[in-house]
Design a protein around this motif. Structure first.
Motif, mmCIF file in Angstrom:
data_model
loop_
_atom_site.group_PDB
_atom_site.id
_atom_site.type_symbol
_atom_site.label_atom_id
_atom_site.label_comp_id
_atom_site.label_asym_id
_atom_site.label_seq_id
_atom_site.Cartn_x
_atom_site.Cartn_y
_atom_site.Cartn_z
ATOM 1 N N VAL A 117 -1.491 -56.804 -99.923
ATOM 2 C CA VAL A 117 -0.650 -57.831 -100.542
ATOM 3 C C VAL A 117 -0.229 -58.825 -99.464
ATOM 4 N N GLY A 118 -0.773 -60.023 -99.540
ATOM 5 C CA GLY A 118 -0.328 -61.106 -98.671
ATOM 6 C C GLY A 118 -0.252 -60.777 -97.194
ATOM 7 N N GLY A 119 -1.281 -60.192 -96.633
ATOM 8 C CA GLY A 119 -1.292 -59.896 -95.212
ATOM 9 C C GLY A 119 -0.666 -58.563 -94.840
ATOM 10 N N CYS A 120 -0.257 -57.794 -95.834
ATOM 11 C CA CYS A 120 0.326 -56.467 -95.591
ATOM 12 C C CYS A 120 -0.456 -55.410 -96.355
ATOM 13 N N PHE A 121 -0.471 -54.216 -95.801
ATOM 14 C CA PHE A 121 -0.988 -53.055 -96.510
ATOM 15 C C PHE A 121 0.207 -52.200 -96.914
ATOM 16 N N LEU A 122 0.256 -51.819 -98.169
ATOM 17 C CA LEU A 122 1.261 -50.893 -98.684
ATOM 18 C C LEU A 122 0.486 -49.665 -99.116
ATOM 19 N N GLN A 123 0.828 -48.511 -98.542
ATOM 20 C CA GLN A 123 0.020 -47.319 -98.779
ATOM 21 C C GLN A 123 0.895 -46.120 -99.077
ATOM 22 N N VAL A 124 0.416 -45.284 -100.008
ATOM 23 C CA VAL A 124 1.032 -43.989 -100.270
ATOM 24 C C VAL A 124 -0.003 -42.914 -99.977
#
Length: 153
Positions: free
Chosen positions: A45-52
């Motif tokens: 998302v927009g230059g970020c990784f969000l991970q679970v």
């Protein structure tokens, strides 16, 4: 059976990341996750990784210890026990999401900078966004073409 946990973290992508880089990273993550019986979902998302990451606590901690050795800007959003896995079929699901879409799904005002918002995301918003995108992706992928690699032997 050991206690199940999930860990959510957000990290900054390198500015010049390519699709090839992302695929290489995903293949490495899927291999490591399969080896440790860890499942999960990652959003770009927009230059970020969000991970679970989810699984038995010791195994998730092993995978996380490797990930957190990376020199990129990373922040653990939460680590908590869970009753069951939310993404049991995926070694690592993946979806690229527009930052404005992510804010819209969270019901947040679109006036704020959505990219920096993702970098500062709090635990409940992170869990909600990962869950919404994961369910939507699974339900809309009838062909199997974009389905994440399943956890198999």
């Amino acid at each position: 059976m050991e206690q199940l946990i999930h860990v959510i973290y957000v990290s900054s992508a390198v500015p010049d990341i390519t699709e090839h880089d992302t695929l290489k990273f995903l293949n490495q993550a899927r291999t490591a996750n399969r080896k440790h019986d860890v499942s999960g979902m990652m959003l770009y998302v927009g230059g970020c990784f969000l991970q679970v990451l989810e699984g038995e606590a010791a195994m998730v901690d092993v995978v996380c210890s490797t990930i957190f050795r990376d020199k990129r800007n990373m922040r653990r959003v939460l680590r908590e026990p869970i009753a069951e896995r939310e993404f049991p079929e995926w070694t690592m699901g993946f979806e690229a999401v527009e930052a404005l879409e992510a804010c819209r799904l969270l019901g947040e005002p679109l006036l704020a900078d959505p990219v920096s918002r993702i970098g500062r995301i709090e635990s409940e918003s992170a869990k909600t966004l990962l869950s919404i995108i994961g369910r939507r992706r699974w339900q809309s992928d009838r062909s199997g073409m974009f389905r994440a690699i399943r956890r198999s032997g």
